[in-house]
Design an enzyme around this catalytic site. Structure first.
Site, PDB file in Angstrom:
ATOM      1  N   HIS A 175      46.879  44.188  13.002  1.00 35.65           N
ATOM      2  CA  HIS A 175      47.087  44.140  14.452  1.00 35.65           C
ATOM      3  C   HIS A 175      47.592  45.523  14.870  1.00 35.65           C
ATOM      4  CE1 HIS A 175      47.733  39.665  13.573  1.00 35.65           C
ATOM      5  NE2 HIS A 175      46.552  39.792  14.148  1.00 35.65           N
TER       6      HIS A 175
ATOM      7  N   HIS B  64      53.180  43.046   8.523  1.00 35.65           N
ATOM      8  CA  HIS B  64      53.041  42.729   9.944  1.00 35.65           C
ATOM      9  C   HIS B  64      54.398  42.755  10.635  1.00 35.65           C
ATOM     10  CE1 HIS B  64      48.837  41.018  10.098  1.00 35.65           C
ATOM     11  NE2 HIS B  64      49.048  41.052   8.792  1.00 35.65           N
TER      12      HIS B  64
ATOM     13  N   GLU C  26      51.399  46.585  15.821  1.00 38.26           N
ATOM     14  CA  GLU C  26      52.499  46.272  14.906  1.00 38.26           C
ATOM     15  C   GLU C  26      52.820  47.540  14.119  1.00 38.26           C
ATOM     16  OE1 GLU C  26      51.243  42.769  12.779  1.00 38.26           O
ATOM     17  OE2 GLU C  26      51.152  41.569  14.620  1.00 38.26           O
TER      18      GLU C  26
ATOM     19  N   GLU D 284      56.164  39.397   7.324  1.00 36.23           N
ATOM     20  CA  GLU D 284      56.569  39.577   8.717  1.00 36.23           C
ATOM     21  C   GLU D 284      57.933  40.263   8.727  1.00 36.23           C
ATOM     22  OE1 GLU D 284      54.820  38.982  11.359  1.00 36.23           O
ATOM     23  OE2 GLU D 284      53.212  37.665  10.654  1.00 36.23           O
TER      24      GLU D 284
END
Length: 335
Positions: A59, A151, A62, A215
């Protein structure tokens, strides 16, 4: 510093390097493969047999993980980090990175394991290319294979740093890898129990790697990641690269393990998610709570003890996951 150490700069500018292969003073070979992709290979005498795939920017907005990989790569190019592992650095979605957007046309991280074949556009092409790059990288026999796909999240989280561990039928999750994640600063791990179409699931299921989606905090623009603390992860990655990890202790103390209870799938434009727009990941949900509903009298009511929500997103396309109901893992089977 070698020019190939500036992979991020090249990627954001959309430029190819003049030299595709360069050697550090210690004999580490850096090879540019394609946009956003660089292979690092240690001298044969120093190679410890580990193949480490580090990806970020799947993405494009990010940025903290992208900056982390940039620091590692620049340190290798300067000779500060001396690799013993073979590494593939991937910046996943260069087009989205250049515009600061999550994606150009569609979510790249929903197009793996062949899903790109039924789609079109830049993300579908890139998913196919990333699969090919990963497959080639992990094609050498008798080597350990590890993939961290880094991410940051759209929203805040009550547990800021956590990992998702993919699923493959007949393959147990590794206690040693969970312990490594704990040492890298992960506070929780979601043990998935069905196949997925994200990048780490592809390398885990199709290529035999140990693979994780990590994450690391909330997504912010380049240069604004002071609030995202990746020091423990950065140190651990440097240790992996240099073959200098401390002895494993297999301890999981303090690491919270969760499993997926149910996925909330958006079936139609009539889908309603009964949560505030700013709800955080790992928000607890009481039993009996009406979480979501869709046309055809479809309802998701919380039945699980200790249920929480992660990745709630009512704006996804119809047919895709709009959230996951998770619960504490009970006596997970670990290898």
């Amino acid at each position: 510093m070698l020019a190939l150490g500036k992979l991020l700069e090249l990627t954001l500018a959309g430029r190819e390097p003049a030299e595709k292969t360069q050697l550090t003073v210690d004999g580490v070979r850096m090879r540019w493969l394609t946009e956003g992709a660089l292979e690092v290979r240690p001298p044969e005498a120093r190679d410890n047999g580990m193949d480490l795939l580090l990806s970020a920017g799947i993405h494009g907005n990010e940025t903290a993980p992208i900056e982390l990989l940039d620091r590692l790569l620049q340190a290798i190019a300067r000779g500060v980090i001396k690799p013993r592992a073979r590494i593939l650095f991937l910046f996943g979605n260069p087009g989205a990175m250049r515009t600061g957007a999550r994606f150009v046309e569609e979510d790249l991280n929903r197009l793996f394991s062949g899903r790109h074949e039924s789609s079109s556009g830049p993300e579908a092409l890139r998913a196919c290319e990333l699969e090919h790059l990963a497959e080639t990288f992990f094609s050498l026999p008798e080597r350990s294979r590890l993939h961290y796909d880094l991410h940051t999240a759209i929203r805040g989280s009550k547990i800021e740093q956590f990992a998702l561990y993919p699923y493959k039928e007949g393959r147990a999750h590794s206690r040693a890898e969970l312990s490594r994640l704990r040492a890298a600063g992960m506070e929780a791990v979601l043990l998935q129990n069905k196949p997925s179409i994200v990048f780490s699931a592809y390398t885990y299921d199709q290529l035999g790697a140990e693979a994780f989606t990590l994450e690391l905090g909330k997504a912010r623009p380049f240069g604004q990641n002071g609030g995202v603390n990746v020091e423990r992860l950065e140190l651990r990655l440097q240790q992996m690269i240099e073959g200098a990890e401390p002895p494993a202790d297999d301890s999981l103390e303090g690491l919270q393990l969760f499993s997926v209870a149910r996925e909330v799938i958006k079936h139609s434009d009539g889908f309603i998610l009964h949560l505030p727009a700013d709800v955080e990941n790992f928000c607890e949900l009481p039993k009996g709570y009406l979480l979501a509903q869709d046309t055809g009298k479809i309802r998701w009511v919380i039945e699980e003890e200790g249920a929480r929500i992660i990745f709630p997103n009512p704006k996804v396309k119809n047919g895709l996951r709009a959230g996951m109901i998770i619960e504490p893992a009970r006596a997970p089977a670990l290898a």
